[in-house]
Scaffold this active site. Structure first.
Site, mmCIF file in Angstrom:
data_model
loop_
_atom_site.group_PDB
_atom_site.id
_atom_site.type_symbol
_atom_site.label_atom_id
_atom_site.label_comp_id
_atom_site.label_asym_id
_atom_site.label_seq_id
_atom_site.Cartn_x
_atom_site.Cartn_y
_atom_site.Cartn_z
ATOM 1 N N VAL A 1 4.377 -4.331 1.480
ATOM 2 C CA VAL A 1 5.690 -3.562 1.132
ATOM 3 C C VAL A 1 6.240 -4.879 0.343
ATOM 4 C CG1 VAL A 1 7.746 -2.376 1.211
ATOM 5 C CG2 VAL A 1 5.483 -1.657 2.678
ATOM 6 N N ASP B 1 6.829 -4.081 6.597
ATOM 7 C CA ASP B 1 5.751 -5.308 6.710
ATOM 8 C C ASP B 1 5.764 -5.730 5.530
ATOM 9 O OD1 ASP B 1 3.585 -6.658 6.794
ATOM 10 O OD2 ASP B 1 2.581 -5.057 8.270
ATOM 11 N N HIS B 2 5.906 -7.011 4.968
ATOM 12 C CA HIS B 2 5.940 -7.662 3.575
ATOM 13 C C HIS B 2 4.472 -7.851 3.239
ATOM 14 C CE1 HIS B 2 7.961 -9.133 0.296
ATOM 15 N NE2 HIS B 2 8.603 -9.939 0.866
ATOM 16 N N ARG B 3 3.364 -7.519 4.104
ATOM 17 C CA ARG B 3 2.205 -7.854 3.798
ATOM 18 C C ARG B 3 1.695 -6.553 2.755
ATOM 19 N NH1 ARG B 3 -1.162 -8.085 9.475
ATOM 20 N NH2 ARG B 3 0.694 -6.233 9.581
#
Length: 481
Positions: free
Chosen positions: A455, A451-453
């Site tokens: 990580v 999850d790029h939010r």
């Protein structure tokens, strides 16, 4: 068993309980009892399928089953009565219910806010397990309705006496006669057509013409063939065109199970709610495969499955210990990152009812033999349909082994509420540069979605690199803790 003091009380009601995590409704998969059966306190009377698992429901009292309120396949709201039981000493028809018991640790939801549409209206179940109604699955019944076939007249050929789609099509083809072909006239009936209307038919004798049965001068009698003339061939009957076949006859609609519906909702929410990033790395795992073979011969691993997945899980736990920020979730409402202090490691398992992801609680604290036993138990339980809601709750990270299907790699979708998922690809011999020479080595591809939010690329890359390093050389587990 509660004491019966009111002489008017004849039976007890058992309502569908909330078996965990805000259950709103469930599907009755199978009844283990029927009307007239004797049950004891704690006996399993049915299996229900929630959005996460199939759960066995025990009845909290004893007596004789009076009525099953819903048939198998019905979707029932939490709090509705599903079975009534008469006490062993009760006689005569039921008059009043005595109480509404629930199971210890469960509870009946008072007013669920959002409910799925029911697939079956509440209706009394048959008096026993064997009913006269023909056994057929919902898609088969729909096909029968479309083709106008009465299932009661169809001879079943299924393995358990079920009516199949082929049975329905055969019955439809057998019952359909030639279209447009007039049947024989019933005795004493009047033929239709111009001759029956009282007016002369085309070609019939008009008033003053030769009477029927006589041959007019110069004409040829019926059946007489003039010399040199061939007898005319009889007119061929026109082929009968088959009737139109509905489009539904060429497709099958399968009702989605509760697990499949829950998976669809979860994957849609995850794919479009969390910005996914997937990274890949290809690694030589020859040493890992040799270690797997050695571990299978160790007494500590007797009776449990030892596979490359076990060491991949251990490698991920190693990476989490070095990078604890990966074991987290995103709180959308409060816009916060929630760091988890325990690793509940989920393992994706394909089951007949759909994808389940049970998790090993506190996996970071388990020894390798205990971790192997826990993973083996979870996967076996899931495939047998005995996974409990507790096994599915609270996961923090997930591993999926797509390599067992011969797939090299993929882009796994995050389990909702988790920050990362690791995919282990197929392991097989490939040409590889080893010690300056190209030789065959056991190689696999790892994929990590996150999850790029919460990580970023650096953290995701470091975690994946650590997993790959351990699988390349498992000795790192000893030298680096």
């Amino acid at each position: 068993m509660p004491k019966m003091t009111d002489t008017k009380v004849r039976y007890q009601e058992f309502r569908l309980p909330d078996v965990g995590e805000g259950l709103q409704d469930a599907e009755i998969v199978r009844w283990h009892v029927g009307a007239g059966d004797t049950v004891t306190d704690g006996q399993v009377v049915c299996e229900i399928e929630t959005a996460k698992a199939v759960v066995e429901l025990p009845v909290p009292f004893e007596g004789v089953v009076r009525e099953l309120r819903f048939p198998e396949g019905a979707t029932v709201d939490v709090g509705e009565v599903i079975i009534t039981v008469a006490p062993p000493d009760a006689a005569g028809p039921p008059e009043e219910p005595v109480r509404t018991p629930v199971l210890v640790g469960y509870g009946a939801a008072a007013a669920p806010t959002a409910r799925r549409p029911r697939r079956a209206a509440p209706a009394p179940a048959p008096a026993g397990r064997g009913a006269d109604r023909p056994r057929a699955k919902p898609p088969v019944r729909k096909l029968a309705r479309d083709l106008g076939v009465d299932l009661d007249r169809v001879r079943p050929s299924g393995p358990h006496g079920d009516v199949t789609r082929e049975d329905v099509r055969t019955a439809a083809a057998t019952s359909a006669g030639p279209a447009g072909a007039p049947g024989p006239a019933a005795p004493g009936s009047v033929a239709s057509g111009p001759a029956a209307s009282g007016s002369p038919a085309p070609g019939s004798a008009a008033p003053g013409s030769v009477a029927p049965g006589l041959v007019a001068p110069g004409s040829v009698a019926p059946g007489f063939v003039a010399p040199g003339l061939a007898e005319p061939a009889p007119a061929a009957s026109a082929p009968v065109a088959p009737g139109p076949v509905p489009a539904e006859a060429y497709e099958t609609r399968v009702p989605a199970t509760a697990v499949r519906r829950a998976t669809a909702r979860a994957m849609t929410a995850s794919a479009f709610g969390a910005p996914h990033v997937t990274e890949f790395v290809t690694v030589d795992v020859t040493r890992t495969m040799k270690l797997v073979e050695r571990l299978r011969k160790e007494p500590e691993f007797a009776g449990v499955r030892v596979s490359p997945l076990l060491l991949a899980v251990r490698a991920l736990l190693f990476a989490v210990r070095r990078h604890p920020e990966i074991n987290a979730s995103w709180d959308e409402e409060r816009q916060e990152i929630v760091l988890k202090h325990r690793v509940n490691l989920g393992v994706a398992a394909a089951t007949p009812r759909g994808l389940l992801v049970p998790n090993v609680k506190d996996a970071q604290s388990l020894t390798l033999p205990r971790l192997a036993a826990a993973l083996d138990g979870l996967v076996t339980t899931a495939r047998e349909g005995r996974t409990t809601p507790a096994d599915l709750a609270g996961g923090t990270l997930t591993v999926t082994n797509i390599g067992v299907f011969g797939i090299d790699t993929g882009t796994p979708i995050l389990n909702p509420g988790e920050a990362a998922i690791l995919a282990l690809g197929a392991i097989g011999p490939r040409p590889w540069v080893h010690r300056g020479r190209v030789v065959p080595r056991q190689v696999t591809t790892l994929a990590l979605s996150f999850d790029h939010r919460l990580v970023d690329g650096e953290l995701g890359s470091r975690v994946l690199a650590d997993v790959a390093a351990v699988l390349h050389d498992p000795r790192r587990l000893a030298t680096h803790g």
